[in-house]
Scaffold this active site. Sequence first.
Site, PDB file in Angstrom:
ATOM      1  N   ARG A 240       0.595  -1.405  -0.042  1.00 20.36           N
ATOM      2  CA  ARG A 240      -0.118  -0.187  -0.133  1.00 20.36           C
ATOM      3  C   ARG A 240       0.876   1.432  -0.243  1.00 20.36           C
ATOM      4  NH1 ARG A 240      -4.166  -2.991   4.021  1.00 20.36           N
ATOM      5  NH2 ARG A 240      -5.512  -3.734   2.512  1.00 20.36           N
ATOM      6  N   THR A 359      -7.972  -1.394  -6.071  1.00 23.73           N
ATOM      7  CA  THR A 359      -7.068  -2.533  -5.832  1.00 23.73           C
ATOM      8  C   THR A 359      -6.394  -2.227  -4.505  1.00 23.73           C
ATOM      9  OG1 THR A 359      -5.156  -3.649  -6.875  1.00 23.73           O
ATOM     10  CG2 THR A 359      -5.169  -1.058  -6.750  1.00 23.73           C
ATOM     11  N   GLU A 360      -5.828  -3.533  -4.031  1.00 19.25           N
ATOM     12  CA  GLU A 360      -5.155  -3.772  -2.791  1.00 19.25           C
ATOM     13  C   GLU A 360      -5.951  -3.077  -1.629  1.00 19.25           C
ATOM     14  OE1 GLU A 360      -1.257  -3.495  -2.034  1.00 19.25           O
ATOM     15  OE2 GLU A 360      -0.665  -3.422  -4.145  1.00 19.25           O
ATOM     16  N   GLY A 361      -7.384  -3.439  -1.622  1.00 16.49           N
ATOM     17  CA  GLY A 361      -8.173  -3.002  -0.565  1.00 16.49           C
ATOM     18  C   GLY A 361      -8.648  -1.681  -0.885  1.00 16.49           C
ATOM     19  N   GLN A 366     -10.041   0.673   3.379  1.00 13.16           N
ATOM     20  CA  GLN A 366      -9.061   1.542   3.985  1.00 13.16           C
ATOM     21  C   GLN A 366      -9.290   2.424   5.125  1.00 13.16           C
ATOM     22  OE1 GLN A 366      -5.874   0.415   3.046  1.00 13.16           O
ATOM     23  NE2 GLN A 366      -6.725  -0.507   1.460  1.00 13.16           N
TER      24      GLN A 366
END
Length: 379
Positions: A240, A359-361, A366
């Site tokens: 992240r 993407t990536e959460g 978040q």
Amino acid sequence: MWVADEQQRAMLDTVRRLCDRDIRPYVQEMDEKAEFRREIFNRFGELGLTGILIPEEYGGLELGYSTSTLVLAEIASVSAAYAVSIMVHWLCAAAITTFGTEDQKQEYLPRLASGELMGAWSLTEPNAGSDAASLRTAAAHQDDGYILNGTKSFISNGGAADVYVAFTRTSADRYSGITAFIIEKGWPGVSFGKKENKMGIRACDTRSMIFEDCYVPTSKRLHEEGQGFRVAMTMMDAGRINNAALTLGIAQGAMREAVKYAQEREQFGKKIGDFQGVQFMLADIKVGVETTAAIVARAAYKKDHGLPVTADASVAKMYSADVAMRAAENAVQIHGGYGYMKEYPVEQFFRDAKIFQITEGTNQIQRVIIAKRMLQGEV
């Protein structure tokens, strides 16, 4: 973006020259054709960029996240797609560095550092996106190894990469039933789906990864059985932070193009940059870029010094993605009708930026992570 020392300045000058020579002249063509060129990745390897986070003892530069974030932003200001390619390569290498056995490190890290091998990350599944713990790809014990069956989806560098860190289910337990493996392209039982026809990041191959009775020896298991979720979540902090640097680069690229156009375009007898309405949009882009740079630098510093960084990584990822989206939108607006045309880079920045809110959460996830960490005392 603020640069701390002469070594970083020299590296960024080198990266800038590479991008201007090998990427910028072809970025529109590669986007339209959805074409990934391995020779560009190989150039990253020749400059040592592929090993920027790998320890020196395994052939890397070991420069840390304060440097990797600067490099990613520089590449992404020209091509977010190639920034993604090297970012997920780093994620694969970092996982092996952090959790691999000495034999695994000796086997893979020198070749990942040199760029001889390209790495990738294989976590997402059709029914396991933000909820990574719901993955279903199965790894069943057989002899001195495992048989893998299942499908991974949206794998960046999918089919192009040589080495994958893949996550599977070895038991029904939601978290302690997940196990990670090092997988090589070309093994029996490993195949890839069609190249996804994406809105943005088109010059980075994205495919499904399919396991059909794929035998994986125990020696390729990454960390202990049942520790895969820990591997994934540990590496997500690093991913992240780099993700935030990449979207910072998109915002920087959009800002560069917006300023250039505002200085050149004339309407009503003067440059459009002389109009207050355009100046407000330019100022908003600049404020977003500078605040994001500070947030990313803070997260990278904490990561490099072993400090708790989960909340900072999520703040950086979420905020930077939103800034990139707004910067690209304002850059398109400043260009007017021309901003909607593919001949101008800002429309590609706009398309590229969107995925990073997902993407990536997702950015909504978040916010959940940030709040939980605050309540747990990580402030």
